[in-house]
Design a protein around this motif. Structure first.
Motif, mmCIF file in Angstrom:
data_model
loop_
_atom_site.group_PDB
_atom_site.id
_atom_site.type_symbol
_atom_site.label_atom_id
_atom_site.label_comp_id
_atom_site.label_asym_id
_atom_site.label_seq_id
_atom_site.Cartn_x
_atom_site.Cartn_y
_atom_site.Cartn_z
ATOM 1 N N ALA A 56 0.741 -1.183 0.116
ATOM 2 C CA ALA A 56 -0.050 -0.113 0.189
ATOM 3 C C ALA A 56 0.852 0.989 -0.039
ATOM 4 C CB ALA A 56 -0.939 0.044 1.281
ATOM 5 N N TYR A 57 2.037 1.242 0.888
ATOM 6 C CA TYR A 57 2.915 2.416 0.813
ATOM 7 C C TYR A 57 3.551 2.638 -0.592
ATOM 8 C CZ TYR A 57 2.971 3.870 5.795
ATOM 9 O OH TYR A 57 2.751 4.373 7.017
ATOM 10 N N GLN A 58 3.934 1.643 -1.241
ATOM 11 C CA GLN A 58 4.391 1.728 -2.649
ATOM 12 C C GLN A 58 3.504 2.244 -3.460
ATOM 13 O OE1 GLN A 58 5.736 -2.219 -3.547
ATOM 14 N NE2 GLN A 58 7.158 -2.244 -1.932
ATOM 15 N N LYS A 59 2.277 2.484 -3.238
ATOM 16 C CA LYS A 59 1.326 3.160 -4.289
ATOM 17 C C LYS A 59 1.504 4.537 -4.098
ATOM 18 C CE LYS A 59 -2.068 -0.832 -4.104
ATOM 19 N NZ LYS A 59 -3.544 -1.313 -3.957
ATOM 20 N N ILE A 60 1.711 4.955 -2.801
ATOM 21 C CA ILE A 60 1.620 6.434 -2.651
ATOM 22 C C ILE A 60 3.018 7.151 -2.573
ATOM 23 C CG2 ILE A 60 -0.819 6.147 -1.685
ATOM 24 C CD1 ILE A 60 0.862 6.592 1.026
ATOM 25 N N TRP A 61 4.273 6.269 -2.453
ATOM 26 C CA TRP A 61 5.545 6.568 -2.131
ATOM 27 C C TRP A 61 5.834 7.935 -3.014
ATOM 28 C CZ3 TRP A 61 6.955 5.189 2.758
ATOM 29 C CH2 TRP A 61 8.119 5.612 2.941
ATOM 30 N N LEU A 62 6.411 8.752 -2.662
ATOM 31 C CA LEU A 62 6.828 10.028 -3.223
ATOM 32 C C LEU A 62 8.307 9.705 -3.805
ATOM 33 C CD1 LEU A 62 5.304 12.886 -1.384
ATOM 34 C CD2 LEU A 62 4.278 11.777 -3.404
ATOM 35 N N GLU A 63 8.864 10.506 -4.836
ATOM 36 C CA GLU A 63 10.103 10.346 -4.976
ATOM 37 C C GLU A 63 11.156 10.731 -3.941
ATOM 38 O OE1 GLU A 63 13.266 12.518 -8.231
ATOM 39 O OE2 GLU A 63 11.459 12.629 -8.484
ATOM 40 N N GLN A 64 10.686 11.828 -2.954
ATOM 41 C CA GLN A 64 11.421 12.433 -1.796
ATOM 42 C C GLN A 64 11.271 11.277 -0.785
ATOM 43 O OE1 GLN A 64 8.861 13.762 -3.872
ATOM 44 N NE2 GLN A 64 9.136 15.955 -3.492
ATOM 45 N N GLY A 65 10.363 10.344 -0.655
ATOM 46 C CA GLY A 65 10.133 9.594 0.543
ATOM 47 C C GLY A 65 8.715 9.637 0.724
ATOM 48 N N SER A 66 8.378 9.177 2.092
ATOM 49 C CA SER A 66 7.009 9.007 2.558
ATOM 50 C C SER A 66 6.389 10.409 2.403
ATOM 51 C CB SER A 66 7.175 8.645 4.075
ATOM 52 O OG SER A 66 5.775 8.663 4.739
ATOM 53 N N PRO A 67 5.071 10.227 2.030
ATOM 54 C CA PRO A 67 4.191 11.596 1.985
ATOM 55 C C PRO A 67 4.055 12.418 3.233
ATOM 56 C CG PRO A 67 3.211 9.764 0.731
ATOM 57 C CD PRO A 67 4.318 9.201 1.373
ATOM 58 N N LEU A 68 3.796 11.450 4.416
ATOM 59 C CA LEU A 68 3.855 11.881 5.732
ATOM 60 C C LEU A 68 5.050 12.982 6.142
ATOM 61 C CD1 LEU A 68 2.147 10.935 8.921
ATOM 62 C CD2 LEU A 68 4.574 11.552 9.044
ATOM 63 N N LEU A 69 6.199 12.195 5.838
ATOM 64 C CA LEU A 69 7.305 13.029 6.108
ATOM 65 C C LEU A 69 7.615 14.234 5.235
ATOM 66 C CD1 LEU A 69 9.983 13.286 7.847
ATOM 67 C CD2 LEU A 69 10.994 11.454 6.076
ATOM 68 N N VAL A 70 7.313 14.273 4.228
ATOM 69 C CA VAL A 70 7.516 15.117 3.018
ATOM 70 C C VAL A 70 6.672 16.305 3.309
ATOM 71 C CG1 VAL A 70 7.421 15.821 0.525
ATOM 72 C CG2 VAL A 70 8.589 13.730 1.130
ATOM 73 N N TYR A 71 5.420 16.016 3.679
ATOM 74 C CA TYR A 71 4.492 17.391 3.890
ATOM 75 C C TYR A 71 4.660 17.795 5.550
ATOM 76 C CZ TYR A 71 2.138 15.447 -0.225
ATOM 77 O OH TYR A 71 1.923 14.931 -1.602
ATOM 78 N N SER A 72 5.167 16.943 6.102
ATOM 79 C CA SER A 72 5.452 17.651 7.448
ATOM 80 C C SER A 72 6.796 18.405 7.447
ATOM 81 C CB SER A 72 5.740 16.441 8.399
ATOM 82 O OG SER A 72 4.596 15.499 8.844
ATOM 83 N N GLN A 73 7.674 18.078 6.585
ATOM 84 C CA GLN A 73 8.772 18.814 6.399
ATOM 85 C C GLN A 73 8.642 20.274 5.871
ATOM 86 O OE1 GLN A 73 11.061 16.071 4.137
ATOM 87 N NE2 GLN A 73 12.379 15.512 5.919
ATOM 88 N N GLN A 74 7.359 20.274 4.891
ATOM 89 C CA GLN A 74 6.998 21.342 4.243
ATOM 90 C C GLN A 74 6.405 22.237 5.291
ATOM 91 O OE1 GLN A 74 4.589 19.958 0.968
ATOM 92 N NE2 GLN A 74 6.494 19.276 -0.496
ATOM 93 N N GLN A 75 5.540 21.820 6.175
ATOM 94 C CA GLN A 75 4.947 22.677 7.246
ATOM 95 C C GLN A 75 6.078 23.089 7.973
ATOM 96 O OE1 GLN A 75 2.520 19.504 9.134
ATOM 97 N NE2 GLN A 75 0.716 20.053 8.168
ATOM 98 N N GLN A 76 7.121 22.365 8.634
ATOM 99 C CA GLN A 76 8.103 22.864 9.287
ATOM 100 C C GLN A 76 8.753 24.181 8.773
ATOM 101 O OE1 GLN A 76 11.523 20.307 9.678
ATOM 102 N NE2 GLN A 76 12.542 21.477 10.878
ATOM 103 N N LYS A 77 9.248 24.110 7.402
ATOM 104 C CA LYS A 77 10.007 25.063 6.556
ATOM 105 C C LYS A 77 9.000 26.442 6.430
ATOM 106 C CE LYS A 77 12.791 22.027 4.011
ATOM 107 N NZ LYS A 77 13.222 21.287 2.686
ATOM 108 N N ALA A 78 7.776 26.150 6.145
ATOM 109 C CA ALA A 78 6.611 27.001 6.190
ATOM 110 C C ALA A 78 6.519 27.985 7.409
ATOM 111 C CB ALA A 78 5.564 26.736 5.423
ATOM 112 N N LEU A 79 6.315 27.292 8.292
ATOM 113 C CA LEU A 79 6.030 27.795 9.513
ATOM 114 C C LEU A 79 7.408 28.515 10.233
ATOM 115 C CD1 LEU A 79 4.389 28.327 11.954
ATOM 116 C CD2 LEU A 79 5.059 26.064 13.335
ATOM 117 N N GLN A 80 8.580 28.046 10.044
ATOM 118 C CA GLN A 80 9.779 28.602 10.337
ATOM 119 C C GLN A 80 9.834 29.999 9.475
ATOM 120 O OE1 GLN A 80 12.823 27.508 12.570
ATOM 121 N NE2 GLN A 80 12.222 29.586 12.488
ATOM 122 N N ALA A 81 9.631 29.883 8.135
ATOM 123 C CA ALA A 81 9.624 31.082 7.269
ATOM 124 C C ALA A 81 8.877 32.238 7.899
ATOM 125 C CB ALA A 81 9.430 30.883 5.848
ATOM 126 N N LEU A 82 7.646 32.002 8.368
ATOM 127 C CA LEU A 82 6.460 32.702 8.666
ATOM 128 C C LEU A 82 6.967 33.223 10.273
ATOM 129 C CD1 LEU A 82 3.915 33.791 7.740
ATOM 130 C CD2 LEU A 82 2.670 32.104 8.925
#
Length: 325
Positions: free
Chosen positions: A63-89
């Motif tokens: 199931a994970y292989q169906k959704i895995w992103l080039e950068q890795g796990s979606p949960l981790l990738v999107y969480s990292q985006q949240q972290q960076k966006a919040l830090q910038a703000l």
């Protein structure tokens, strides 16, 4: 001297790779948490390692292989985006770290990075809008284990829910509008929340009521009548009874009830992950369409949407300006 302040965004966690071995390491840590599975460890350990993990790991890895992103796990990738966006703000007012309750990046390592910068005041912000003993309380447990080893315990604040925050509700409503909901008179909105065992709710876990209030507040903002939306719970595990109604059952029943066009939103998830991208967007859609549905759309999690990052920033700014522990 200006006091240094740190913020730790904490989510559940994810396998490091979409393989049976990666899934096994993650599930073993997750399912051995007494907050998640309340069976005594001496009884549960042989069941988990002898039956549950051997049966589940390959299926979950597929199931994970169906959704895995080039950068890795979606949960981790999107969480990292949240972290960076919040830090910038927030800019230089605080250092923002990311941690997972299970797996990497760990809460211990996040604290170590803050400690190395002489951070003396910490905000713990679990990325669960609704509180549950199975999620937010596990973050608290993990944090207490960490600071129990410290000779100088940092001042800390724990924000265990934000489901009623006006900008969070507004962000959810806006995301639903953007996906085209109500463009057709027969559109139905389904709020699908992660479930918990019924016995946890009976013991006082406020999660079901907070989910219901979240859905009600969003429906009010959207101006929906009672017959334009439903609420359900997904991702049940094991043989015990979970809070309902169950999402998969409802998806099979709705077409026969005349609801053949559906939008599904999952407000318990701050970022997209296996439970949204595969369980709902793939398997849920298949269930609904096979049952006679004509239109199905999954509404993505808020992820790093600017309005949601502003919600998180508002929570952090309130803490930063309060001067309170």
């Amino acid at each position: 001297m200006t006091e240094k302040q740190g913020i730790i965004l904490v989510n559940l966690g994810t396998p490091s790779e979409a393989t049976p071995a990666g899934v096994r390491a993650f599930l073993q840590a997750f399912l051995m948490d007494k907050r998640v599975v309340g069976i005594p460890h001496l009884l549960w350990w042989p069941i988990l390692n002898g039956i549950v993990l051997p049966l589940r790991c390959k299926r979950v890895a597929d199931a994970y292989q169906k959704i895995w992103l080039e950068q890795g796990s979606p949960l981790l990738v999107y969480s990292q985006q949240q972290q960076k966006a919040l830090q910038a703000l927030l800019g230089e007012t605080a250092v923002v770290e990311l941690a997972m309750t299970y797996g990497q990046p760990s809460l211990q390592d996040a604290w170590a990075r803050l400690k190395a910068q002489s951070i003396t005041r910490v905000l713990l912000l679990p990325m669960y809008p609704q509180y549950s003993s199975t999620t937010s309380a596990s973050v608290s447990d993990a944090w207490f284990q960490i600071i129990a080893k410290e000779h100088q315990v940092p001042a800390y604040t724990f924000i265990d829910q934000h489901y009623r925050h006006a900008s969070y509700i507004s962000a959810l409503a806006d995301s639903i509008r953007r996906e085209g909901f109500l463009t057709h008179p027969d559109d139905l909105l389904l709020f699908s929340f992660h479930g918990i065992p019924e016995q946890y709710a009976l013991r006082g876990d406020p999660y079901p009521q907070q989910c219901q209030e979240t859905a009600k507040l969003v429906a009010e903002v959207l101006g929906l009548s009672a017959n334009q939306w439903h609420l359900s719970f997904q991702s049940r595990f094991g043989k015990q009874k979970w809070i309902g109604p169950y999402t998969d059952t409802l998806l099979r029943e709705l077409p026969a009830q005349g609801n053949r066009r559906i939008y599904v939103v999952c407000p318990a998830f701050s970022v997209d992950c296996l439970e949204t991208l595969e369980e709902i967007a793939v398997a849920g859609k298949e269930t609904f369409m096979h049952a006679g549905g004509s239109f199905f759309r999954y509404i993505p999690a808020l992820n790093a949407a600017p309005q949601y990052i502003q919600t998180l920033a508002a929570l952090c700014q309130q803490w930063l300006s309060s001067g309170l522990n």
